[in-house]
Design an enzyme around this catalytic site. Structure first.
Site, PDB file in Angstrom:
ATOM      1  N   ILE A  85       4.533  -4.292  10.447  1.00  9.00           N
ATOM      2  CA  ILE A  85       4.836  -3.862   9.082  1.00  9.00           C
ATOM      3  C   ILE A  85       4.434  -2.402   9.044  1.00  9.00           C
ATOM      4  O   ILE A  85       3.256  -2.063   9.106  1.00  9.00           O
ATOM      5  CB  ILE A  85       4.121  -4.728   8.039  1.00  9.00           C
ATOM      6  CG1 ILE A  85       4.665  -6.165   8.110  1.00  9.00           C
ATOM      7  CG2 ILE A  85       4.312  -4.148   6.641  1.00  9.00           C
ATOM      8  CD1 ILE A  85       4.000  -7.134   7.157  1.00  9.00           C
ATOM      9  N   TYR A 106     -12.801  -4.609  -3.388  1.00  3.42           N
ATOM     10  CA  TYR A 106     -13.972  -4.304  -4.227  1.00  3.42           C
ATOM     11  C   TYR A 106     -14.909  -5.493  -4.408  1.00  3.42           C
ATOM     12  O   TYR A 106     -16.124  -5.352  -4.290  1.00  3.42           O
ATOM     13  CB  TYR A 106     -13.563  -3.751  -5.609  1.00  3.42           C
ATOM     14  CG  TYR A 106     -14.751  -3.258  -6.400  1.00  3.42           C
ATOM     15  CD1 TYR A 106     -15.329  -2.024  -6.116  1.00  3.42           C
ATOM     16  CD2 TYR A 106     -15.324  -4.032  -7.409  1.00  3.42           C
ATOM     17  CE1 TYR A 106     -16.446  -1.584  -6.809  1.00  3.42           C
ATOM     18  CE2 TYR A 106     -16.434  -3.603  -8.113  1.00  3.42           C
ATOM     19  CZ  TYR A 106     -16.996  -2.375  -7.811  1.00  3.42           C
ATOM     20  OH  TYR A 106     -18.099  -1.947  -8.494  1.00  3.42           O
ATOM     21  N   TYR A 150      -2.899 -10.112   4.292  1.00  2.45           N
ATOM     22  CA  TYR A 150      -2.949  -8.685   4.631  1.00  2.45           C
ATOM     23  C   TYR A 150      -4.412  -8.310   4.804  1.00  2.45           C
ATOM     24  O   TYR A 150      -5.154  -8.222   3.837  1.00  2.45           O
ATOM     25  CB  TYR A 150      -2.282  -7.882   3.511  1.00  2.45           C
ATOM     26  CG  TYR A 150      -2.232  -6.375   3.686  1.00  2.45           C
ATOM     27  CD1 TYR A 150      -2.556  -5.747   4.883  1.00  2.45           C
ATOM     28  CD2 TYR A 150      -1.829  -5.580   2.629  1.00  2.45           C
ATOM     29  CE1 TYR A 150      -2.490  -4.370   5.013  1.00  2.45           C
ATOM     30  CE2 TYR A 150      -1.760  -4.197   2.733  1.00  2.45           C
ATOM     31  CZ  TYR A 150      -2.089  -3.596   3.929  1.00  2.45           C
ATOM     32  OH  TYR A 150      -2.035  -2.233   4.045  1.00  2.45           O
ATOM     33  N   LYS A 200      -0.586  -9.648   8.236  1.00  5.80           N
ATOM     34  CA  LYS A 200      -0.456  -8.251   8.608  1.00  5.80           C
ATOM     35  C   LYS A 200      -1.849  -7.786   8.998  1.00  5.80           C
ATOM     36  O   LYS A 200      -2.749  -7.709   8.161  1.00  5.80           O
ATOM     37  CB  LYS A 200       0.083  -7.412   7.445  1.00  5.80           C
ATOM     38  CG  LYS A 200       0.129  -5.915   7.763  1.00  5.80           C
ATOM     39  CD  LYS A 200       0.574  -5.091   6.563  1.00  5.80           C
ATOM     40  CE  LYS A 200       0.534  -3.599   6.894  1.00  5.80           C
ATOM     41  NZ  LYS A 200       0.918  -2.746   5.731  1.00  5.80           N
ATOM     42  N   THR A 246       0.831  -1.201   0.000  1.00  8.02           N
ATOM     43  CA  THR A 246       0.000   0.000   0.000  1.00  8.02           C
ATOM     44  C   THR A 246       0.868   1.255   0.000  1.00  8.02           C
ATOM     45  O   THR A 246       0.656   2.178  -0.787  1.00  8.02           O
ATOM     46  CB  THR A 246      -0.920   0.011   1.225  1.00  8.02           C
ATOM     47  OG1 THR A 246      -1.734  -1.163   1.212  1.00  8.02           O
ATOM     48  CG2 THR A 246      -1.813   1.240   1.229  1.00  8.02           C
ATOM     49  N   ARG A 275      -9.759  -0.529   3.528  1.00  9.09           N
ATOM     50  CA  ARG A 275      -9.426  -0.343   2.112  1.00  9.09           C
ATOM     51  C   ARG A 275     -10.049  -1.419   1.237  1.00  9.09           C
ATOM     52  O   ARG A 275     -10.466  -1.145   0.111  1.00  9.09           O
ATOM     53  CB  ARG A 275      -7.904  -0.364   1.912  1.00  9.09           C
ATOM     54  CG  ARG A 275      -7.183   0.905   2.360  1.00  9.09           C
ATOM     55  CD  ARG A 275      -5.716   0.817   1.974  1.00  9.09           C
ATOM     56  NE  ARG A 275      -4.937   1.946   2.450  1.00  9.09           N
ATOM     57  CZ  ARG A 275      -4.612   3.009   1.729  1.00  9.09           C
ATOM     58  NH1 ARG A 275      -5.030   3.109   0.470  1.00  9.09           N
ATOM     59  NH2 ARG A 275      -3.867   3.981   2.238  1.00  9.09           N
TER      60      ARG A 275
END
Length: 295
Positions: free
Chosen positions: A206, A109, A135, A164, A46, A140
C-alpha cells in the site's frame, strides 16, 4: 481471498485554494492510477489526510471514490479512529457506499493494550461484512500491534484478513509471516521494503510512491509474482532515491509537492501540515529529474 494482490495506491486528497476537497482533480488522479496499472485505490488514509477531514468530508470522499472507480479496481476505505464507536460508524457507512474493504489504523494516542487492540478491531469487524485490513504504524499511532495479536485477529474474526505493515521492522514482519502460516495477507506499508516483504510471502504494497510512479510500483510487484526477481529488485533499487525524497518530510507533504510538480493540482496539505520547505523541494525535484519524471 485477498482483497487485492500487487500495488495499491494510498491516494492523496487534493485540496482547492479555498481548502475544500478538489473532486475534479481527485478524478484525474484516480484515472492516472487506473490507466497505469494500480491494483487498488486506498482512499482517506494517512496520505489522504483523513485526520483533518470532517466526518462529512471523509464519507463523501469515500462515496465519490467508489463512484469514480466504478468497480475497475478494489476500493479500500480508511475508516480507522482512536474512538471505537467512530471507527464503527465510518466503517458501516463505507460498506453502504460500496467500498470493497476497509483499512483500520490502530487507535492512536490512547496506547491501548494488546487486549484493547483485539477488542477494538473485533468490535468494528462485527459491525460490517466486508473485509478488513489492519494498519500497523507504531511511529504515528504510539502503539504496536504485535504479530501474535494480528494472527489471532485474522484467525478468530472471519472478515479481518490482513495488515498493512508500516512498522519498518523487517524482523517483526518475518515473525508475523512465520506465525501466520499463510492465514494473514501482509502488505508492505513502506515503499523501500516492497521486495523484502514480497520475498517473505507478502501480497503487495500500500504505496505512497505509487501516487507518482504507479506503473513502476505495480511492476515491482508483478515482476516478482512472475518470478523475475532480479528485475523486480532492480526496479526497487532504482526507486530508492525517489522514495527517500518522498519522505524527506512527513507524508504526505512531499508527495503532494511532487504531484504539483507533475502538473496535477494537488494543492497544499491542511494544517498543521505545511508546504514542503524549499531545500527539500529542490531535493525532491532533483530526485524526480534523476528518475525521469521531470525534464
Amino acid at each position: 481471498m485477498s482483497i487485492f494482490k500487487g500495488a495499491g495506491v494510498a491516494i492523496i486528497t487534493p485540496f482547492r485554494e479555498d481548502g475544500g476537497i478538489n473532486y475534479t482533480e481527485f478524478d484525474k488522479l484516480t484515472e492516472f492510477q487506473i490507466q497505469n496499472g494500480t491494483d487498488a485505490i486506498i482512499v482517506a488514509g494517512t496520505s489522504g489526510e483523513a485526520s483533518t477531514l470532517t466526518h462529512g468530508e471523509h464519507l463523501n470522499l469515500i462515496r465519490h471514490c467508489v463512484r469514480t472507480v466504478a468497480g475497475r479496481v478494489p476500493v479500500i476505505a480508511g475508516t480507522g479512529s482512536n474512538c471505537t464507536e467512530t471507527a464503527v460508524k465510518l466503517s458501516v457507512e463505507a460498506e453502504r457506499a460500496g467500498a470493497d474493504g476497509v483499512l483500520l489504523v490502530s487507535p492512536y494516542y490512547n496506547k491501548a493494550t494488546q487486549n484493547g487492540l483485539y477488542q477494538h478491531f473485533k468490535t468494528v469487524a462485527e459491525a460490517i461484512q466486508i473485509p478488513i485490513l489492519l494498519y500497523n504504524i507504531p511511529s504515528r499511532a504510539g502503539c504496536n500491534i504485535q504479530p501474535e495479536t494480528i494472527v489471532r485477529l485474522c484467525r478468530e474474526v472471519e472478515n479481518i484478513v490482513g495488515v498493512k505493515d508500516a512498522g519498518g521492522d523487517i524482523s517483526q514482519t518475518a515473525k508475523l509471516l512465520a506465525l501466520a502460516e499463510g492465514e494473514v495477507d501482509v502488505y508492505s506499508g513502506n515503499d523501500d521494503q516492497i521486495v523484502p516483504v514480497l520475498s517473505l510471502g507478502g501480497k503487495g504494497v500500500i504505496s505512497v510512491l505509487s501516487n507518482v510512479i504507479p506503473r513502476q510500483t505495480h511492476d515491482i510487484c508483478q515482476l516478482y509474482f512472475e518470478e523475475k526477481t532480479a528485475e523486480s529488485a532492480a526496479l526497487q533499487l532504482q526507486s530508492m532515491k525517489l522514495i527517500e525524497a518522498l519522505f524527506c518530510e512527513v507524508n504526505p507533504i512531499p508527495v503532494k509537492s511532487a504531484l504539483n510538480l507533475m502538473g496535477f493540482a494537488a494543492g497544499i496539505p491542511r494544517m498543521p501540515l505545511t508546504e514542503l520547505e524549499e531545500v527539500n523541494k529542490r531535493k525532491l525535484e532533483q530526485a524526480m529529474k534523476a528518475y525521469g519524471i521531470l525534464g
